[in-house]
Scaffold this active site. Structure first.
Site, mmCIF file in Angstrom:
data_model
loop_
_atom_site.group_PDB
_atom_site.id
_atom_site.type_symbol
_atom_site.label_atom_id
_atom_site.label_comp_id
_atom_site.label_asym_id
_atom_site.label_seq_id
_atom_site.Cartn_x
_atom_site.Cartn_y
_atom_site.Cartn_z
ATOM 1 N N SER A 66 5.998 16.679 -4.898
ATOM 2 C CA SER A 66 5.547 17.012 -6.250
ATOM 3 C C SER A 66 4.162 17.655 -6.281
ATOM 4 C CB SER A 66 5.548 15.771 -7.148
ATOM 5 O OG SER A 66 4.521 14.879 -6.768
ATOM 6 N N LYS A 103 -1.246 12.649 -8.474
ATOM 7 C CA LYS A 103 -1.108 13.734 -9.447
ATOM 8 C C LYS A 103 -2.497 14.256 -9.828
ATOM 9 C CE LYS A 103 3.359 13.375 -10.104
ATOM 10 N NZ LYS A 103 3.643 12.853 -8.781
#
Length: 145
Positions: A66, A103
């Protein structure tokens, strides 16, 4: 699009395990080759470069893809400093709803988003229903080639 909240495996740096290796301080050209310079005797210990606060620094192995757009690939080692202030646009290891994820933090006036760096994944909008801890800030990514 899936949400990526893949577990991370954490490691602590070993305080007295420093190893100094030869270091070419002037750099190595990535363009046309030039005559090899002799080693000047300079040595470097990577832990002394990447660890600024030993008591607050951890390593973790990245899992998943990701964050590939930020240069974090599956299997990379993340250097995480828990003493750094979470700021907008920093890459952070977050503990959300009982799971770790890495993230980019996006802070808006009334909301926080955890942004993946891969368009195959959706941003995570943090709401009042979520339990979020920004666990630490990623300061380096160690890769193998």
């Amino acid at each position: 699009m899936p949400l990526d909240k893949t577990p991370l495996k954490f490691f602590m740096p070993e305080g007295d395990a420093s190893v100094e290796l030869p270091f070419i301080a002037d750099g190595i050209k990535a363009g046309f080759p030039s005559p090899a310079a002799d080693f000047d005797g300079t040595k470097i210990s990577l832990d002394k470069v990447v660890v600024k606060n030993q008591e607050a620094t951890f390593y973790a192995r990245a899992k998943g893809n990701s964050m590939t757009g930020a240069g974090i690939d599956d299997g990379d080692i993340l250097v995480i400093d828990r003493s750094l202030e979470p700021k907008n646009n920093k890459i952070a290891v977050c503990y959300i709803d009982g799971e770790f994820t890495v993230k980019r933090i996006k802070i808006e006036k009334d909301c926080i988003y955890l942004i993946p760096e891969n368009t195959d994944y959706n941003p995570i909008k943090v709401t009042e229903e979520n339990d979020l801890i920004i666990w630490g800030i990623v300061t380096y990514v160690l890769k193998s080639v």
